[in-house]
Design an enzyme around this catalytic site. Structure first.
Site, PDB file in Angstrom:
ATOM      1  N   SER A   1      33.883 -35.126  86.404  1.00 47.62           N
ATOM      2  CA  SER A   1      33.427 -33.913  87.443  1.00 47.62           C
ATOM      3  C   SER A   1      31.999 -33.951  87.060  1.00 47.62           C
ATOM      4  CB  SER A   1      34.102 -32.958  87.391  1.00 47.62           C
ATOM      5  OG  SER A   1      33.234 -31.601  87.853  1.00 47.62           O
TER       6      SER A   1
ATOM      7  N   TYR B   1      36.824 -25.623  81.911  1.00 41.50           N
ATOM      8  CA  TYR B   1      37.283 -26.677  82.973  1.00 41.50           C
ATOM      9  C   TYR B   1      35.840 -27.623  82.793  1.00 41.50           C
ATOM     10  CZ  TYR B   1      36.854 -29.514  87.130  1.00 41.50           C
ATOM     11  OH  TYR B   1      37.016 -30.478  88.070  1.00 41.50           O
TER      12      TYR B   1
END
Length: 249
Positions: free
Chosen positions: A136, A149
């Site tokens: 990501s 995350y």
């Protein structure tokens, strides 16, 4: 010769879109996930000769191993692994975050990913295959509430580069895909089902779609064998880099 791809997290978002993209192109697809009814829908659409549903929780190593051992003969020779299964949980700053949410993200985004990769490495080396790991932009650009995350996706990015180094000379290709804003179930999962938060996140932003990312997966998987994309960072035009935070007194 028909190739076989294993795609984790295939019940929604990038994973489901990727199953469709590859199956439509004539590949055999092993689709993994926890929601049997969604995987069965993919099997019904494309046929059991094109899509095999492997229903298990990626965090359950015994179930993972059992599912791989039970693969039909036609699906046993895996050419491409797409480590897509992953999630973000919670939006709170670290000091207010749920430790259980952190552990779930680590178990799913890191531990399960390396477990499956390690299990399939001998086959992928033998077949000079492809490993595509879904990281990501959060791996590179921190933001409030991104804590674990972002850290887990930074691991995926660095793990991909490490694999690429270790697999030098084997013919195996490794790519880290690092998407920005894409409208999937991501925000609903992260906010534990808050539809209003999801609508606010994507409203008016022209985010990427799951199909956009599936197209990049297909591009990477079908490159000539002498080419490797090390990292692919992709954002919608409406998204760019945030400024520094300044706490003014």
């Amino acid at each position: 010769m028909t190739k076989t791809i294993l795609i984790t997290g295939a019940t929604s978002g990038f994973g489901a879109a990727a199953v469709k993209r590859f199956a439509e192109a004539g590949w055999r697809v092993i689709a993994t996930g926890r929601r049997a009814e969604r995987l069965q829908g993919l099997v019904d659409r494309f046929g059991a000769d094109k899509v095999h549903a492997a229903v298990f929780d990626m965090r359950d190593e015994a179930a993972l191993e059992a599912s791989l051992a039970a693969l039909p003969e036609a699906f046993r020779s895996i050419d491409v692994l797409v480590n897509n299964a992953g999630l973000a949980l919670g939006t709170a700053p670290a000091q207010k975050a749920s430790l259980q949410d952190w552990r779930t993200m680590i178990d799913t985004n890191i531990t399960a990913l390396v477990t499956l990769t390690h299990r399939l490495l001998p086959d992928l080396i033998e077949r000079k295959g492809v490993i595509i790991n879904m990281s990501s932009v959060a791996a590179s650009y921190p933001y409030p509430g991104g804590n674990t995350y972002g850290g887990s996706k930074a691991f995926v990015k660095q793990f991909s580069l490490g694999l690429r180094s270790d697999l030098h000379g084997t013919g195996v290709r490794v790519t880290s895909i690092e998407p920005g804003m894409a409208e999937t179930e991501f925000t609903l999962v992260r906010t534990h089902g808050d539809q209003a938060a999801s609508d606010k996140m994507y409203g008016g932003a022209t985010p990427m779609t799951a199909e956009d990312i599936a197209e990049q997966l297909y591009y990477i998987a079908t490159l000539p064998p002498h080419l490797n994309i090390n990292r692919l960072e992709i954002m919608p035009v409406t998204q760019s880099f945030a400024g520094f935070q300044v706490d003014r007194k």
